[in-house]
Design a protein around this motif. Structure first.
Motif, PDB file in Angstrom:
ATOM      1  N   SER A 424      57.220  38.957  30.449  1.00 45.91           N
ATOM      2  CA  SER A 424      56.797  37.690  31.045  1.00 45.91           C
ATOM      3  C   SER A 424      55.811  37.035  30.094  1.00 45.91           C
ATOM      4  CB  SER A 424      56.162  37.924  32.418  1.00 45.91           C
ATOM      5  OG  SER A 424      55.176  38.925  32.321  1.00 45.91           O
ATOM      6  N   THR A 425      55.625  35.733  30.223  1.00 44.31           N
ATOM      7  CA  THR A 425      54.629  35.071  29.383  1.00 44.31           C
ATOM      8  C   THR A 425      53.448  34.661  30.253  1.00 44.31           C
ATOM      9  OG1 THR A 425      55.854  33.020  29.653  1.00 44.31           O
ATOM     10  CG2 THR A 425      56.208  34.223  27.598  1.00 44.31           C
ATOM     11  N   LEU A 426      52.286  34.753  29.631  1.00 43.16           N
ATOM     12  CA  LEU A 426      51.048  34.463  30.351  1.00 43.16           C
ATOM     13  C   LEU A 426      50.182  33.548  29.500  1.00 43.16           C
ATOM     14  CD1 LEU A 426      49.824  38.048  31.447  1.00 43.16           C
ATOM     15  CD2 LEU A 426      50.949  36.350  32.889  1.00 43.16           C
ATOM     16  N   SER A 427      49.441  32.678  30.153  1.00 43.25           N
ATOM     17  CA  SER A 427      48.430  31.909  29.409  1.00 43.25           C
ATOM     18  C   SER A 427      47.321  32.882  29.002  1.00 43.25           C
ATOM     19  CB  SER A 427      47.854  30.805  30.301  1.00 43.25           C
ATOM     20  OG  SER A 427      47.028  31.400  31.293  1.00 43.25           O
ATOM     21  N   ILE A 428      46.502  32.453  28.068  1.00 44.37           N
ATOM     22  CA  ILE A 428      45.448  33.355  27.593  1.00 44.37           C
ATOM     23  C   ILE A 428      44.473  33.699  28.724  1.00 44.37           C
ATOM     24  CG2 ILE A 428      43.519  33.543  25.954  1.00 44.37           C
ATOM     25  CD1 ILE A 428      45.410  31.650  24.177  1.00 44.37           C
ATOM     26  N   ASP A 429      44.155  32.716  29.542  1.00 45.47           N
ATOM     27  CA  ASP A 429      43.251  32.982  30.668  1.00 45.47           C
ATOM     28  C   ASP A 429      43.887  33.952  31.669  1.00 45.47           C
ATOM     29  OD1 ASP A 429      41.130  31.592  29.763  1.00 45.47           O
ATOM     30  OD2 ASP A 429      41.549  29.760  30.924  1.00 45.47           O
ATOM     31  N   ASP A 430      45.176  33.738  31.940  1.00 45.76           N
ATOM     32  CA  ASP A 430      45.854  34.659  32.866  1.00 45.76           C
ATOM     33  C   ASP A 430      45.933  36.066  32.275  1.00 45.76           C
ATOM     34  OD1 ASP A 430      46.121  32.673  34.676  1.00 45.76           O
ATOM     35  OD2 ASP A 430      48.274  32.339  34.387  1.00 45.76           O
ATOM     36  N   ALA A 431      46.143  36.134  30.967  1.00 41.79           N
ATOM     37  CA  ALA A 431      46.202  37.449  30.319  1.00 41.79           C
ATOM     38  C   ALA A 431      44.856  38.163  30.459  1.00 41.79           C
ATOM     39  CB  ALA A 431      46.582  37.299  28.847  1.00 41.79           C
ATOM     40  N   LYS A 432      43.776  37.404  30.276  1.00 42.19           N
ATOM     41  CA  LYS A 432      42.433  38.005  30.429  1.00 42.19           C
ATOM     42  C   LYS A 432      42.234  38.524  31.847  1.00 42.19           C
ATOM     43  CE  LYS A 432      39.622  35.557  27.056  1.00 42.19           C
ATOM     44  NZ  LYS A 432      38.699  34.432  26.909  1.00 42.19           N
ATOM     45  N   ALA A 433      42.642  37.698  32.816  1.00 39.51           N
ATOM     46  CA  ALA A 433      42.462  38.102  34.213  1.00 39.51           C
ATOM     47  C   ALA A 433      43.332  39.333  34.519  1.00 39.51           C
ATOM     48  CB  ALA A 433      42.828  36.942  35.144  1.00 39.51           C
ATOM     49  N   TRP A 434      44.544  39.339  33.959  1.00 42.24           N
ATOM     50  CA  TRP A 434      45.446  40.473  34.184  1.00 42.24           C
ATOM     51  C   TRP A 434      44.840  41.757  33.591  1.00 42.24           C
ATOM     52  CZ3 TRP A 434      47.968  43.790  30.876  1.00 42.24           C
ATOM     53  CH2 TRP A 434      48.928  44.640  31.468  1.00 42.24           C
ATOM     54  N   ILE A 435      44.285  41.634  32.390  1.00 42.05           N
ATOM     55  CA  ILE A 435      43.657  42.800  31.736  1.00 42.05           C
ATOM     56  C   ILE A 435      42.498  43.318  32.594  1.00 42.05           C
ATOM     57  CG2 ILE A 435      42.248  43.519  29.756  1.00 42.05           C
ATOM     58  CD1 ILE A 435      44.062  41.587  28.051  1.00 42.05           C
ATOM     59  N   ALA A 436      41.657  42.386  33.045  1.00 45.66           N
ATOM     60  CA  ALA A 436      40.498  42.795  33.857  1.00 45.66           C
ATOM     61  C   ALA A 436      40.965  43.499  35.131  1.00 45.66           C
ATOM     62  CB  ALA A 436      39.643  41.579  34.195  1.00 45.66           C
ATOM     63  N   GLY A 437      42.117  43.056  35.659  1.00 45.26           N
ATOM     64  CA  GLY A 437      42.655  43.659  36.881  1.00 45.26           C
ATOM     65  C   GLY A 437      43.152  45.082  36.685  1.00 45.26           C
ATOM     66  N   LYS A 438      43.296  45.488  35.430  1.00 49.54           N
ATOM     67  CA  LYS A 438      43.754  46.857  35.139  1.00 49.54           C
ATOM     68  C   LYS A 438      42.615  47.867  35.166  1.00 49.54           C
ATOM     69  CE  LYS A 438      48.049  46.747  34.903  1.00 49.54           C
ATOM     70  NZ  LYS A 438      48.683  47.500  35.993  1.00 49.54           N
TER      71      LYS A 438
END
Ligand code: ATP
Ligand code: MG
Length: 440
Positions: A424-438
């Motif tokens: 999937s593709t993510l914006s940079i902000d969404d990627a950051k939020a996704w990483i933090a959610g891990k």
């Protein structure tokens, strides 16, 4: 961790000495190196997995009320003479003489050591029950060490020992371990099948092996497919309650190895019978007073009477599990780690090192992972993208985040799930939020 700094000696070719997939992949993914037959050094990636597995084992033991200790690897032969096992154990025991000519040995298991401690230190019924465990290296001079860490000579085992005043209490200790084992393996993404077993040189009369199914397993296994549909008990288990009904439910479902399986009198209809290869990842035993009698683990009861302690012992092959998980979870490209034991949760791939924007976005994502306490491996090497993708697939981290100039034109990065390959593709902000959610 930055890949450019990490000691991760991956191999492009399959090593000739490895016969099974987990051994091949552990060598290729730079996890271990053999230093003598059946004796391995654990390199950073492998050691991280080993520690994560050990930590899950530890947490599930602690949840039952068992207490962690650390016993020595080198033991005195004297206690083994007392238990009568010094001669019985045979050639699998590595025997050593110290400078004074005293007989020592590298422990293949620790019933004698722990029973001796309890015999010396516990004198009253008030101090029982107790369940003590350690996660320690063992040595067994196997005739044929093979399959890498799956059948090593030196291997890491979690072993614990329960001490109880009577049979019912000992049975409860056994049941706690039975349930804890199911939970432990489930947390590693494994389906473990409990199977009534022979007790071997440990001795005793109640025993279960825990087997996981994989093509390369050493034994043939038959089981009712109902077993595969049962979910391991979760957080809700109250270890102080009566666990017998829960244990009975699992233990009553037919499962047997080929030595015990009776094709003619099999209680399961042919359609419901699963035949597969199995790997033994744990073994539990109740053996009453087999060791407490010779080693004098006796306490004073409430009326001043002497009570010889009822014991059980319980093993998990921690280092074998590293190989077993790979056997159960890999594809043609490499390992597929379950998140709970992965050396790193996320692999970040910079597709164009030296490109200002790629570098900056990668640093930002890497910084976010650090801040959130998420294990990330950042491949910051100036190498071909294809090679980096292949390497990341081989190492098997559950998630890959790829950052390249093409995606960044639209402000996007790509996320790939290693297990199903879904992207999937993510914006940079969404990627950051996704990483933090891990973060755990
Ligand atoms: P096996 O039948 O595979 O030889 P075992 O029955 O002798 O094992 P146990 O004494 O039950 O082994 O030891 C507890 C656990 O330790 C086993 O269930 C297994 O997961 C692990 N183990 C035993 N031997 C080895 C070995 N040589 N290398 C790696 N792990 C091992
Ligand atoms: Mg066994």
């Amino acid at each position: 961790m930055r890949r450019s700094q990490l000691f991760l000696p991956t191999l492009k070719e399959n090593p000739a000495e490895a016969q099974i997939v987990s051994h091949r992949l552990m060598l290729r993914a730079g996890m271990v190196r053999q230093s003598a037959a059946g004796i391995y050094s654990w390199l950073p990636a492998g050691y991280r997995v080993l520690q994560k597995i050990a930590q899950i084992v530890r947490e599930e033991q602690d949840a039952t009320g068992a207490q962690e200790v650390l016993m020595p690897t080198i033991q005195s032969a004297d206690m083994w003479r007392k238990s009568g096992r010094y001669d019985d154990y045979g050639k699998e025991m590595l025997r050593i003489n110290d400078r004074h000519g005293r007989d020592m040995l590298f422990g293949p298991t620790a019933e004698e050591v722990i029973t001796d401690i309890v015999a010396n230190e516990i004198n009253s019924y008030r101090d029982l029950p107790k369940n003590l465990y350690n996660i320690q290296w063992k040595f067994r001079d196997e005739v044929r060490p093979r399959f890498g860490v799956m059948r090593g000579r030196e291997f890491l085992m979690k072993d614990n020992y329960s001490f109880d005043l009577d049979y019912d209490s000992a049975r409860h200790s056994y049941n706690k371990m039975f349930i804890a084992y199911l939970r432990t393996y489930a947390r590693m993404g494994l389906k473990a099948i409990p199977m009534a077993a022979d007790t071997g040189p440990i001795g005793g009369d109640l025993s279960h092996e825990f087997i996981i199914l994989a093509e390369t397993g050493e034994s043939e296994v038959y089981c009712d497919k109902a077993m595969l549909d049962l979910d391991a008990p979760g957080e809700e288990v109250d270890f102080d309650s009566d666990l017998q009904p829960l244990v009975d439910r699992w233990a009553s479902i037919y499962a047997a190895t080929d030595e015990k399986h009776d094709a003619v009198n099999c209680p399961v209809a042919a359609d419901d019978l699963v035949t597969a290869r199995g790997i033994e990842v744990g073994h539990i035993f109740y053996f009453g007073t087999k060791y407490s009698t010779p080693l004098g683990a006796v306490v004073q009861g409430p009326d001043g009477n002497q009570i010889t302690l009822e014991m059980g012992s319980y093993g998990i092959g921690v280092s074998r599990l590293v190989g077993a998980i790979i056997e159960a979870s890999h594809d043609d490209d490499g390992i597929i780690w379950p998140e709970s034991v992965a050396p790193w949760t996320i692999g970040l791939i910079n597709l164009k090192v030296g490109d200002e924007e790629c570098d900056a976005v990668c640093e930002a994502l890497y910084g976010e992972a650090k801040r959130a306490g998420v294990d990330m491996l950042y491949d910051d090497r100036d190498e071909r993208a294809g090679g980096k993708f292949a390497d990341m697939d081989l190492i098997g981290l559950p998630w890959q985040v790829a950052v390249g100039p093409r995606g960044l034109k639209d402000g996007m990065v790509e996320l790939k799930n290693r297990a199903d390959g879904e992207r999937s593709t993510l914006s940079i902000d969404d990627a950051k939020a996704w990483i933090a959610g891990k973060s755990a």
